[in-house]
Scaffold this motif. Sequence first.
Motif, PDB file in Angstrom:
ATOM      1  N   GLU A  27       9.174  -1.935   0.081  1.00  0.00           N
ATOM      2  CA  GLU A  27       8.457  -2.503   1.224  1.00  0.00           C
ATOM      3  C   GLU A  27       8.874  -1.716   2.463  1.00  0.00           C
ATOM      4  O   GLU A  27       9.987  -1.851   2.953  1.00  0.00           O
ATOM      5  N   THR A  32       3.054  -3.400   4.208  1.00  0.00           N
ATOM      6  CA  THR A  32       2.918  -2.089   3.558  1.00  0.00           C
ATOM      7  C   THR A  32       3.975  -1.945   2.478  1.00  0.00           C
ATOM      8  O   THR A  32       5.171  -2.011   2.752  1.00  0.00           O
ATOM      9  N   LYS A  33       3.528  -1.765   1.238  1.00  0.00           N
ATOM     10  CA  LYS A  33       4.448  -1.587   0.123  1.00  0.00           C
ATOM     11  C   LYS A  33       3.944  -0.485  -0.797  1.00  0.00           C
ATOM     12  O   LYS A  33       2.746  -0.275  -0.943  1.00  0.00           O
ATOM     13  N   LEU A  98      -1.213   4.474  -1.671  1.00  0.00           N
ATOM     14  CA  LEU A  98      -1.790   3.246  -1.116  1.00  0.00           C
ATOM     15  C   LEU A  98      -3.163   2.970  -1.704  1.00  0.00           C
ATOM     16  O   LEU A  98      -4.018   3.858  -1.771  1.00  0.00           O
ATOM     17  N   SER A 103      -0.028  -0.619  -4.862  1.00  0.00           N
ATOM     18  CA  SER A 103       0.439  -0.234  -3.526  1.00  0.00           C
ATOM     19  C   SER A 103      -0.608  -0.637  -2.498  1.00  0.00           C
ATOM     20  O   SER A 103      -1.812  -0.527  -2.740  1.00  0.00           O
ATOM     21  N   TYR A 104      -0.141  -1.080  -1.319  1.00  0.00           N
ATOM     22  CA  TYR A 104      -1.078  -1.667  -0.365  1.00  0.00           C
ATOM     23  C   TYR A 104      -0.547  -1.552   1.058  1.00  0.00           C
ATOM     24  O   TYR A 104       0.665  -1.490   1.280  1.00  0.00           O
ATOM     25  N   SER A 105      -1.472  -1.500   2.009  1.00  0.00           N
ATOM     26  CA  SER A 105      -1.112  -1.567   3.423  1.00  0.00           C
ATOM     27  C   SER A 105      -2.202  -2.305   4.184  1.00  0.00           C
ATOM     28  O   SER A 105      -3.393  -2.126   3.907  1.00  0.00           O
ATOM     29  N   ASP A 106      -1.782  -3.129   5.149  1.00  0.00           N
ATOM     30  CA  ASP A 106      -2.766  -3.795   5.995  1.00  0.00           C
ATOM     31  C   ASP A 106      -3.062  -2.980   7.256  1.00  0.00           C
ATOM     32  O   ASP A 106      -3.816  -3.417   8.121  1.00  0.00           O
ATOM     33  N   LYS A 107      -2.486  -1.775   7.337  1.00  0.00           N
ATOM     34  CA  LYS A 107      -2.762  -0.885   8.465  1.00  0.00           C
ATOM     35  C   LYS A 107      -4.124  -0.217   8.264  1.00  0.00           C
ATOM     36  O   LYS A 107      -4.537   0.046   7.132  1.00  0.00           O
ATOM     37  N   GLN A 115      -0.526   8.474   4.282  1.00  0.00           N
ATOM     38  CA  GLN A 115       0.022   8.396   2.927  1.00  0.00           C
ATOM     39  C   GLN A 115       1.343   9.170   2.862  1.00  0.00           C
ATOM     40  O   GLN A 115       2.335   8.695   2.281  1.00  0.00           O
ATOM     41  N   CYS A 118       4.178   7.286   4.566  1.00  0.00           N
ATOM     42  CA  CYS A 118       4.650   6.149   3.768  1.00  0.00           C
ATOM     43  C   CYS A 118       5.512   6.612   2.594  1.00  0.00           C
ATOM     44  O   CYS A 118       6.528   5.981   2.276  1.00  0.00           O
TER      45      CYS A 118
END
Length: 250
Positions: A27, A32-33, A98, A103-107, A115, A118
């Motif tokens: 995380e 974002t993870k 992502l 894998s996910y990000s709310d950005k 990418q 991250c």
Amino acid sequence: MVNLVESPKPILYGLMKLAGVIPYTVEIEPGTKINFWIPKETLKKTNKSNKNSDVKPKKPTKPAILFIHGFAAEGIVTWQFQVGSLAKKYSIYIPDLLFFGGSYSDKPDRSPAFQAHCLVKSLRILGVDEFVLVGFSYGGMVAFKIVEEYPEMVRAMVVSGSVLAMTDTISKSNLNRIGFKSSADLLLPTSVKGLKTLFALSVHRPMWFPNRLFKDYLEVMDTNRKEKAELLEGLVTSRNEDVTIPRLQQ
């Protein structure tokens, strides 16, 4: 009905663990993870910890290699054979980019540079400060951003099936040549026919597979379709923009 593409994954994951890599979620910040496969020896769980994510990984003792996948499949599916060949002599790190493999990000940023940022931030959390970089296709474009912005971390790099940058004119001309209107139409097909076309363009010697297998693969590809289409849009730059071509020493 059993999905023929998804159902063998538990067997694959078991084989990867036997080969020396295990899953771990980083995380980076709230929202974002990044899901990784990392060397088993860097993650020693205590009796009090039941999950890998409860343990802080140690710095690798062997030379590290970062493998970055393309649009076709998540990380461990793409690089499974490299794990078996290299895990004894190298510390293998395989992320899911992502919007792939969990894998996910709310950005809102969908650029290869984000990418890259991250992945580098994740590697630092994992105790990796230097590595060999391997990227395929879309992952190659992310790899170029890593070596451009974090050159001190990259010992050497290998990139296949990729370009440094894609301008709008080059993108349109290539797509028109093979009969597609957009990158999403090509790389995110919605029909068996479209997937067969993508597969034929992606391999040197196409092999026959039953339509059932293509249909099941389409189901797997359908995850995060909106975000993946936005990632493709984020690849293309205007021909009026200056595209910096870095002088790579690696």
